[in-house]
Every structure is written in C-alpha cells, then in structure tokens.
Design a protein around this motif. Sequence first.
Motif, PDB file in Angstrom:
ATOM      1  N   ALA A 161      -8.003 102.681  76.729  1.00  0.00           N
ATOM      2  CA  ALA A 161      -8.722 101.956  75.676  1.00  0.00           C
ATOM      3  C   ALA A 161     -10.208 101.844  76.004  1.00  0.00           C
ATOM      4  O   ALA A 161     -11.062 102.024  75.125  1.00  0.00           O
ATOM      5  CB  ALA A 161      -8.109 100.572  75.476  1.00  0.00           C
ATOM      6  N   MET A 162     -10.526 101.542  77.264  1.00  0.00           N
ATOM      7  CA  MET A 162     -11.932 101.420  77.640  1.00  0.00           C
ATOM      8  C   MET A 162     -12.633 102.769  77.610  1.00  0.00           C
ATOM      9  O   MET A 162     -13.786 102.873  77.177  1.00  0.00           O
ATOM     10  CB  MET A 162     -12.044 100.768  79.022  1.00  0.00           C
ATOM     11  N   ARG A 163     -11.947 103.809  78.027  1.00  0.00           N
ATOM     12  CA  ARG A 163     -12.546 105.152  78.011  1.00  0.00           C
ATOM     13  C   ARG A 163     -12.798 105.611  76.572  1.00  0.00           C
ATOM     14  O   ARG A 163     -13.847 106.196  76.269  1.00  0.00           O
ATOM     15  CB  ARG A 163     -11.615 106.139  78.719  1.00  0.00           C
ATOM     16  N   ALA A 164     -11.846 105.324  75.668  1.00  0.00           N
ATOM     17  CA  ALA A 164     -12.004 105.719  74.267  1.00  0.00           C
ATOM     18  C   ALA A 164     -13.175 105.007  73.608  1.00  0.00           C
ATOM     19  O   ALA A 164     -13.764 105.514  72.648  1.00  0.00           O
ATOM     20  CB  ALA A 164     -10.719 105.418  73.496  1.00  0.00           C
ATOM     21  N   ALA A 165     -13.542 103.824  74.148  1.00  0.00           N
ATOM     22  CA  ALA A 165     -14.664 103.058  73.601  1.00  0.00           C
ATOM     23  C   ALA A 165     -15.992 103.439  74.245  1.00  0.00           C
ATOM     24  O   ALA A 165     -17.011 102.782  73.994  1.00  0.00           O
ATOM     25  CB  ALA A 165     -14.404 101.566  73.783  1.00  0.00           C
ATOM     26  N   GLY A 166     -15.989 104.478  75.069  1.00  0.00           N
ATOM     27  CA  GLY A 166     -17.221 104.915  75.719  1.00  0.00           C
ATOM     28  C   GLY A 166     -17.417 104.335  77.092  1.00  0.00           C
ATOM     29  O   GLY A 166     -18.502 104.468  77.675  1.00  0.00           O
ATOM     30  N   PHE A 183      -5.696  95.764  73.584  1.00  0.00           N
ATOM     31  CA  PHE A 183      -6.813  95.754  74.536  1.00  0.00           C
ATOM     32  C   PHE A 183      -8.164  95.541  73.847  1.00  0.00           C
ATOM     33  O   PHE A 183      -9.206  95.730  74.484  1.00  0.00           O
ATOM     34  CB  PHE A 183      -6.835  97.064  75.323  1.00  0.00           C
ATOM     35  N   THR A 184      -8.150  95.164  72.580  1.00  0.00           N
ATOM     36  CA  THR A 184      -9.405  94.992  71.842  1.00  0.00           C
ATOM     37  C   THR A 184     -10.344  94.027  72.554  1.00  0.00           C
ATOM     38  O   THR A 184     -11.543  94.295  72.707  1.00  0.00           O
ATOM     39  CB  THR A 184      -9.124  94.483  70.416  1.00  0.00           C
ATOM     40  N   GLY A 185      -9.822  92.895  72.988  1.00  0.00           N
ATOM     41  CA  GLY A 185     -10.660  91.901  73.657  1.00  0.00           C
ATOM     42  C   GLY A 185     -11.222  92.398  74.968  1.00  0.00           C
ATOM     43  O   GLY A 185     -12.382  92.151  75.304  1.00  0.00           O
ATOM     44  N   LEU A 186     -10.417  93.120  75.745  1.00  0.00           N
ATOM     45  CA  LEU A 186     -10.885  93.669  77.016  1.00  0.00           C
ATOM     46  C   LEU A 186     -12.029  94.640  76.782  1.00  0.00           C
ATOM     47  O   LEU A 186     -13.053  94.605  77.486  1.00  0.00           O
ATOM     48  CB  LEU A 186      -9.726  94.368  77.730  1.00  0.00           C
ATOM     49  N   VAL A 187     -11.875  95.510  75.790  1.00  0.00           N
ATOM     50  CA  VAL A 187     -12.904  96.507  75.483  1.00  0.00           C
ATOM     51  C   VAL A 187     -14.184  95.826  75.028  1.00  0.00           C
ATOM     52  O   VAL A 187     -15.285  96.183  75.473  1.00  0.00           O
ATOM     53  CB  VAL A 187     -12.386  97.481  74.407  1.00  0.00           C
ATOM     54  N   ARG A 188     -14.076  94.842  74.162  1.00  0.00           N
ATOM     55  CA  ARG A 188     -15.274  94.170  73.641  1.00  0.00           C
ATOM     56  C   ARG A 188     -16.026  93.440  74.750  1.00  0.00           C
ATOM     57  O   ARG A 188     -17.268  93.508  74.830  1.00  0.00           O
ATOM     58  CB  ARG A 188     -14.885  93.177  72.542  1.00  0.00           C
ATOM     59  N   VAL A 189     -15.288  92.737  75.595  1.00  0.00           N
ATOM     60  CA  VAL A 189     -15.940  91.939  76.631  1.00  0.00           C
ATOM     61  C   VAL A 189     -16.540  92.823  77.720  1.00  0.00           C
ATOM     62  O   VAL A 189     -17.693  92.647  78.124  1.00  0.00           O
ATOM     63  CB  VAL A 189     -14.943  90.930  77.235  1.00  0.00           C
ATOM     64  N   MET A 190     -15.796  93.804  78.201  1.00  0.00           N
ATOM     65  CA  MET A 190     -16.298  94.629  79.298  1.00  0.00           C
ATOM     66  C   MET A 190     -17.364  95.617  78.836  1.00  0.00           C
ATOM     67  O   MET A 190     -18.190  96.062  79.626  1.00  0.00           O
ATOM     68  CB  MET A 190     -15.145  95.384  79.970  1.00  0.00           C
ATOM     69  N   GLY A 191     -17.358  95.947  77.546  1.00  0.00           N
ATOM     70  CA  GLY A 191     -18.361  96.879  77.036  1.00  0.00           C
ATOM     71  C   GLY A 191     -19.558  96.217  76.410  1.00  0.00           C
ATOM     72  O   GLY A 191     -20.395  96.905  75.795  1.00  0.00           O
ATOM     73  N   GLU A 192     -19.676  94.896  76.546  1.00  0.00           N
ATOM     74  CA  GLU A 192     -20.799  94.181  75.931  1.00  0.00           C
ATOM     75  C   GLU A 192     -22.135  94.764  76.387  1.00  0.00           C
ATOM     76  O   GLU A 192     -22.362  94.971  77.586  1.00  0.00           O
ATOM     77  CB  GLU A 192     -20.732  92.697  76.298  1.00  0.00           C
ATOM     78  N   ASP A 193     -23.001  95.023  75.440  1.00  0.00           N
ATOM     79  CA  ASP A 193     -24.325  95.603  75.713  1.00  0.00           C
ATOM     80  C   ASP A 193     -24.228  96.927  76.468  1.00  0.00           C
ATOM     81  O   ASP A 193     -25.179  97.343  77.130  1.00  0.00           O
ATOM     82  CB  ASP A 193     -25.203  94.621  76.508  1.00  0.00           C
ATOM     83  N   ASP A 194     -23.062  97.567  76.385  1.00  0.00           N
ATOM     84  CA  ASP A 194     -22.814  98.830  77.081  1.00  0.00           C
ATOM     85  C   ASP A 194     -23.034  98.700  78.586  1.00  0.00           C
ATOM     86  O   ASP A 194     -23.422  99.648  79.259  1.00  0.00           O
ATOM     87  CB  ASP A 194     -23.692  99.949  76.515  1.00  0.00           C
ATOM     88  N   ARG A 246     -16.377 103.599  81.284  1.00  0.00           N
ATOM     89  CA  ARG A 246     -16.311 104.446  82.467  1.00  0.00           C
ATOM     90  C   ARG A 246     -14.884 104.964  82.682  1.00  0.00           C
ATOM     91  O   ARG A 246     -13.931 104.389  82.169  1.00  0.00           O
ATOM     92  CB  ARG A 246     -16.764 103.647  83.698  1.00  0.00           C
ATOM     93  N   PRO A 247     -14.725 106.037  83.470  1.00  0.00           N
ATOM     94  CA  PRO A 247     -13.387 106.544  83.792  1.00  0.00           C
ATOM     95  C   PRO A 247     -12.753 105.700  84.906  1.00  0.00           C
ATOM     96  O   PRO A 247     -12.732 106.094  86.076  1.00  0.00           O
ATOM     97  CB  PRO A 247     -13.656 107.982  84.252  1.00  0.00           C
TER      98      PRO A 247
END
Length: 309
Positions: free
Chosen positions: A69-74, A30-41, A76-77
């Motif tokens: 994976a997204m929650r661990a990267a900061g 899920f690395t790519g999903l986390v990076r893209v959806m969390g861009e600029d927080d 949303r729930p």
Amino acid sequence: MTTIDLAYFNFEHGGLIGGGARGGGSGYDFTGLVRVMGEDDRWPNLFVMGEGDRYEFNGGEGKWGAVAAMRAAGGRPYVPLPCELPRQWGPFAPVIFYDAQTVVVSRFYDHRAPDFAARNSNLVTIRPVTGGDELYVTTTHGDLNDPALRESDAKAMRWLANPTVLSAILADWNEVLSGPHHEPQDLDAPHYDKPHQILYRLRRGLDGRPVEPRRLETRAMDYLCGWWDEQRDERVGGVGFHDAAELAGIYTGTNLPKPSGRQCTQIDHILLNTPLAARVVPGSTRIHEPLDPAKPDSDHKRISVTVDL
C-alpha cells in the motif's frame, strides 16, 4: 555524514478492519497508514509502526499488505520486520519498516530464530547505504497495567545508553515523563472517577494508596531519561536517554483526547542516547497533528526526527 529520518506511529490495530481489544476483525485498510507516513512526501528511512495486529498471520498478509500500500502511494520500498511483545502479550506487536534502498541492515534479532535471546528483543542494527556510523534501533510496547513491568522492560534496555554506541528506542510506552510539562493536570476531574480506568495508572505510596494530589506513574521513563527535579527545574539522573520531543521543546500529547474530556498525553516516545541526541538535525523533530482532526487516521499521532549518521 548521511541524514536518516526516523519515525514512530502507533497505527490503531495496524489497520485491521473491525479489530478490537477483545479480538475480531478481518482484512485490512491501510489508508490511514499511507496518509500519515506519506504526509508532505516525507517517507522516513526507518519507522516503527505500533500494533501490527496479526501481521504475521496468513502468510504475512498484514505486513506485506502494508508494504504494498505504501509503495503504491509513492512511498519507499520498505522491508517489514515483525517484532514481539514482552511476556508473549499477543500477536499485535510493533513492526519495524526500513527502506532497503537507503538503509543497510546488518542484524535483526528475530524472536522466532533458534538462537534468540531476550536481551536482544526487537533489536535491529542499521547504517546508511552510502556509509556512515552504525545505529542500534529497538522498540517495545509499554505494559498496559503494571508500571513495575514497564520499568523492568526499560531496565533491559539500559545497555543501549552506553555512550560508545548510537541507539534509539521508538515505542508507545503507555507512560509520560515526569515533570510539569508532561504530567496531566486533570487527574482529579470527574472523568477519572472510575477506579478501573485510573487506579492502575496512578503513583502510589508505600501503603498502596494513591499519592495526593494524584500523579501518574513515570518510573520507566524516569529510569531511562531521568526524573524531574522541581528544585532545580530540570531533569536529573536516568541511564542516559533523551526524549527527542522534549529536547525540541515539544510537549504536545501523542494520543488523542478522549470523549470523556481526558487530556491527551505524550506516551509515544523517540528516545535517543546521548551521542545520538547530539546528532539531531535542528528543527527536524515533530509531532504530527491529524491531517483531518474530525476523522483522525489513528488514536495516536506520528513522531518524527532526523539524525546524522
């Protein structure tokens, strides 16, 4: 009013490792999903991820893994809502993710529920937890092979254009809007010489032959948003949807250029009905370029828009 961030991102095979169009693959990255959806927080309140490949298998390993994976990267729930593809296309449908702390869901028409009806496919009804107006959100994935099927799927969504409701369609339609800003101009180039790679995408006349010069089929998008009138130099007709990127004057492609040299095109869309289009926060619409162009996280880009509810 409360602002709500919406987004669409077609994440290639949902991060399934080794996944392909003919199957295969095991486990998820899920690395790519986390990076893209969390861009600029800028984690959206609700987003649709395309290609949730096998996300409901093995106890929902894919959908819950993506949430974790997204929650661990900061992030949303998020709560995942796996959707379906038209005509039982396969177990790689879009997934709607919503933030349970900022968005309240009043209904989701689960395709596995005993009272499910096709007219409500992938439909979720939300409102901000702080109060505000109700918003209908739905998704699909445009048929790869037949523009008539894409148009049929679009027609099933016409009721969402009703100006008495607020509604949005977030999807990879596998189709561009008509008009010079959207239709590729390289359809006669050598990289389109293989009939099995291009004929199904071309607009054809009553005799079945491709029109000349070559043009892509745009019937589903034109049904929803109107067709480009070359004489008036504007979009006319349609049932009442507006493409968020076009409203913002953004004509960037949402898929990536192919090694053959084929142009990228804007086939992923956030479509807003007329009253919701009037509530777009100015300057919020964006098509996100890959964070690392040399190693993109997917073969599609993220689209984002913020609206007032």
